[in-house]
Write a protein that holds these residues in place. Structure first.
Motif: not given
Length: 129
Positions: A48-51, A86-106
């Motif tokens: 999860f990358v806060p942004t 942004m502004g989601v309930q429960g005061k969670r940080a805005a951002g995205i989940g990123v799924r790894f694609k490459q060998q570096e990710g593994e």
């Protein structure tokens, strides 16, 4: 647990310099912060990358991941698989989940799971589930 990973913009690597994806930098300062951003339920691993920046599902992003003991960040290419607006309930940080694609990710996924051994299935709060 007020640990928030730091997100910085960096110069685009050659593969994305044409505007085909976003560049984000995720700095993780300790195991607690790693636990809050790691997404073990994502096949192949992910973070999860806060942004505040808006993204769409499937967008390609390039993340430079710096763990507290890294001399240099690990570059990982991935796709957006989670969005917390942004502004989601429960005061969670805005951002995205990123799924790894490459060998570096593994390799990064394996390293993260080793670092989090025993914590990954804990009841601690994370940015996602």
């Amino acid at each position: 647990m007020n640990e928030k990973p730091e997100v910085k913009k960096r110069a685009a690597p050659p593969a994305l310099a044409g505007g085909g994806g976003a560049i984000l930098h995720l700095t993780i300062t300790d195991k607690a912060a790693l636990h809050t951003v790691y997404m073990p339920f994502v096949r192949g691993g992910g973070f999860f990358v806060p942004t505040p920046r808006p993204f769409q599902m499937g967008d390609e992003v390039f993340v430079l991941v710096s763990l507290w003991d890294d001399a240099q960040p690990t570059p990982v290419l991935g796709n957006v698989v989670w969005i917390t607006p942004m502004g989601v309930q429960g005061k969670r940080a805005a951002g995205i989940g990123v799924r790894f694609k490459q060998q570096e990710g593994e390799a990064l996924r394996a390293r993260v799971e080793t670092l989090l051994a025993g914590l990954a299935k804990s009841d601690r709060i994370t940015h996602t589930m």
